[in-house]
Write a protein that holds these residues in place. Structure first.
Motif, PDB file in Angstrom:
ATOM      1  N   ASN A   1       0.674  -1.090  -0.094  1.00  0.00           N
ATOM      2  CA  ASN A   1      -0.052   0.059  -0.228  1.00  0.00           C
ATOM      3  C   ASN A   1       0.801   1.154  -0.298  1.00  0.00           C
ATOM      4  N   VAL A   2       0.199   2.530   0.030  1.00  0.00           N
ATOM      5  CA  VAL A   2       1.166   3.938  -0.218  1.00  0.00           C
ATOM      6  C   VAL A   2       1.796   4.056   1.375  1.00  0.00           C
ATOM      7  N   SER A   3       0.781   3.843   2.436  1.00  0.00           N
ATOM      8  CA  SER A   3       1.878   3.844   3.657  1.00  0.00           C
ATOM      9  C   SER A   3       3.132   3.119   3.896  1.00  0.00           C
TER      10      SER A   3
ATOM     11  N   PHE B   1      -3.365  12.939   2.136  1.00  0.00           N
ATOM     12  CA  PHE B   1      -3.697  12.033   2.803  1.00  0.00           C
ATOM     13  C   PHE B   1      -3.339  11.844   4.004  1.00  0.00           C
TER      14      PHE B   1
ATOM     15  N   SER C   1      -2.710   9.350   6.450  1.00  0.00           N
ATOM     16  CA  SER C   1      -1.424   8.240   6.000  1.00  0.00           C
ATOM     17  C   SER C   1      -0.204   8.801   5.736  1.00  0.00           C
TER      18      SER C   1
ATOM     19  N   SER D   1       0.440  15.651  -3.380  1.00  0.00           N
ATOM     20  CA  SER D   1      -1.050  14.347  -3.512  1.00  0.00           C
ATOM     21  C   SER D   1      -1.450  15.212  -5.034  1.00  0.00           C
TER      22      SER D   1
ATOM     23  N   PHE E   1      -8.003  13.662  -2.326  1.00  0.00           N
ATOM     24  CA  PHE E   1      -8.675  13.173  -2.680  1.00  0.00           C
ATOM     25  C   PHE E   1     -10.078  13.250  -1.590  1.00  0.00           C
TER      26      PHE E   1
ATOM     27  N   ASP F   1       2.397  11.399  -4.625  1.00  0.00           N
ATOM     28  CA  ASP F   1       0.885  10.390  -4.136  1.00  0.00           C
ATOM     29  C   ASP F   1       0.042  10.606  -5.323  1.00  0.00           C
TER      30      ASP F   1
ATOM     31  N   TYR G   1      -2.133   7.826  -6.657  1.00  0.00           N
ATOM     32  CA  TYR G   1      -3.874   6.903  -6.481  1.00  0.00           C
ATOM     33  C   TYR G   1      -4.561   7.507  -6.268  1.00  0.00           C
ATOM     34  N   GLN G   2      -5.355   9.226  -5.950  1.00  0.00           N
ATOM     35  CA  GLN G   2      -6.341   9.684  -7.493  1.00  0.00           C
ATOM     36  C   GLN G   2      -5.809  10.166  -8.485  1.00  0.00           C
TER      37      GLN G   2
ATOM     38  N   LYS H   1      -8.017   2.063  -6.021  1.00  0.00           N
ATOM     39  CA  LYS H   1      -9.437   3.190  -6.850  1.00  0.00           C
ATOM     40  C   LYS H   1      -9.848   3.032  -8.635  1.00  0.00           C
TER      41      LYS H   1
HETATM   42  C1  LIG Z   1      -4.662   9.688  -1.867  1.00  0.00           C
HETATM   43  C2  LIG Z   1      -4.496   8.915  -1.253  1.00  0.00           C
HETATM   44  N1  LIG Z   1      -3.136   8.197  -0.712  1.00  0.00           N
HETATM   45  C3  LIG Z   1      -3.416   7.141   0.004  1.00  0.00           C
HETATM   46  C4  LIG Z   1      -4.222   6.133   0.491  1.00  0.00           C
HETATM   47  C5  LIG Z   1      -4.685   5.247   1.124  1.00  0.00           C
HETATM   48  O1  LIG Z   1      -3.128   5.138   1.097  1.00  0.00           O
HETATM   49  P1  LIG Z   1      -2.868   2.999   2.325  1.00  0.00           P
HETATM   50  O2  LIG Z   1      -2.201   2.867   0.263  1.00  0.00           O
HETATM   51  O3  LIG Z   1      -2.039   3.406   2.405  1.00  0.00           O
HETATM   52  O4  LIG Z   1      -4.116   2.768   1.972  1.00  0.00           O
HETATM   53  C6  LIG Z   1      -5.466   6.930  -0.568  1.00  0.00           C
HETATM   54  C7  LIG Z   1      -7.252   6.258  -0.176  1.00  0.00           C
HETATM   55  O5  LIG Z   1      -7.052   5.166   0.751  1.00  0.00           O
HETATM   56  C8  LIG Z   1      -5.892   8.194  -1.414  1.00  0.00           C
HETATM   57  O6  LIG Z   1      -6.941   8.759  -1.304  1.00  0.00           O
END
Ligand SMILES: Cc1ncc(COP(=O)(O)O)c(C=O)c1O
Length: 390
Positions: free
Chosen positions: A82-84, A110, A112, A157, A161, A186, A188-189, A212
């Protein structure tokens, strides 16, 4: 006729559910069930040999599928959980005790990521979080002003998010590099719905996950590191998979692999990598440019419908500032989201933002209309803007 709708048959949940929540958990492709069966079959029949027949390489071979989506070269993306985990590895590459000890992060990041950054204070890091003036956007000038010659790492980011605001990664990266700082983005989104090219942007690290827009399910995150940085980076968060000769099981300090394996840690999460592949393949087959074109059209339609209903829109209106989600503020948002779910329409609610609604390449226009009609019916036609709660 929208050609992307041909993909609907590949996603079982769409038969019965209006699926407007791909910013949170993308729909499962039916081929994923086959991939997971393949994992079980391989383990059952090949046993320990599976490692040398593909499993050991999977953090890289699956990473290559991500690489094509985010503009990285072959072998430049490694898969993690995961991202963390990825952020922990990235930040562990730096010494935070010297004079260049500042980590600049955007106030829309985010949580985390924040938790990991603030934890670095124990090692001497100073965290500068740049606040968003309105909770929705973050003017690039504010980020640029926060980056100084004491900055070691800038965290951005790409798409926020909560509000789906798109940040200008290119300009922020240019500024960071001009003072000798590095950038972790990041994605992710953005990856899978907003085009992104890590090489063109010049970002030093990129992280993201599969849950996602990539329709890859939980358990698979990715880490990109700019190739020319590899020789100087030695993550403290590491493990035996990152060793030059892992099967020598050498004791003492690690001798890092020269390639991207140096950014791995322990045993890779193989079932999650099987599970994630199908979604990545589909995104690659379609191409993110086509997904983005459709997303911009459909998010605009949602904004128009929200305006008609009198709901406040907590998402940027200019197309270039908007990711794949439209956030609308309605009275008693959590209750409205629950009621939508009861009506087989899936969305979610975020405090200080509202109801997040996300079309993806498989969404029909009728589904958008139905979502907003039901939301109007639930909140009462006269619904006006509320404070959004917390
Ligand atoms: C921008 C972004 N970063 C990180 C995460 C999640 O991080 P991880 O992969 O550690 O759960 C999310 C959503 O859950 C997110 O929207």
């Amino acid at each position: 006729m929208d050609p992307l709708l041909a993909w609907r048959d590949e996603f079982p949940i769409l038969r019965n559910t209006t699926y407007m929540i791909s910013h949170s958990l993308g729909a499962m492709p039916s081929r994923t069930a086959g991939s997971l069966r393949e994992f079980a079959e391989t383990w059952a029949t090949r046993g320990i040999r599976a490692w040398e027949e593909g499993w050991w390489q999977m953090p890289i071979t699956v990473g290559n599928l991500i690489g094509r989506i985010i503009g990285a070269g072959a072998g430049e993306v490694v898969m993690h959980q995961n991202v963390s985990v990825c952020q922990t590895i990235v930040t562990s590459c730096f010494d935070w005790s010297g004079p260049r000890n500042v980590l600049v992060t955007d106030g829309l990041n985010f949580p985390s990521n924040d938790y990991i950054y603030y934890g670095l204070r124990r090692q001497g890091a100073e965290i500068v979080s740049v606040p968003s003036p309105d909770g929705i956007t973050l003017p690039t000038e504010l980020m640029l002003a926060a980056i100084t010659d004491r900055t070691q790492l800038v965290s951005v980011s790409h798409v926020a998010f909560r509000s789906s605001f798109v940040q200008d990664l290119a300009v922020i990266t240019e500024r960071a590099h001009s003072v000798g700082a590095l950038v972790v983005a990041d994605l992710y989104q953005s990856a899978g719905t907003v085009p992104v090219n890590v090489r063109e942007l010049g970002v030093d690290f990129a992280v993201g996950g599969s849950v996602k827009w990539l329709c890859g399910g939980p358990g698979a995150g990715y880490l990109y590191v700019r190739r020319d940085l590899w020789p100087r980076l030695q993550p403290a968060a590491t493990g035996w998979s990152a060793h030059r000769t892992p099967f020598a099981f050498a004791a003492g300090p690690i001798d890092f692999a020269d390639d991207a394996y140096r950014f791995l840690n322990g045993t890779p999460a193989i079932p999650a990598l099987y599970s994630a592949r199908g979604g990545y393949q589909i995104i690659n087959e379609i191409g993110v440019d086509r997904i983005r074109a459709k997303s911009l059209r459909q998010t605009q339609r949602l904004i128009d419908l929200a305006d008609e209903a009198g709901f406040r829109v907590n998402t940027p209106r200019p197309a270039e500032e908007r990711g794949g989600v439209v956030t609308v503020d309605v009275p008693d948002g959590p209750q409205a989201a629950r009621e939508l779910e009861r009506r087989e329409i899936l969305v979610d609610y975020r405090p200080r933002a509202g109801i997040r609604i996300a079309p993806h390449f498989y969404t029909t226009d009728e589904e958008l209309d139905r979502t907003m009609e039901e939301l109007r019916a639930i909140t009462g036609d006269s619904a006006l803007t509320s404070a959004g709660g917390d």
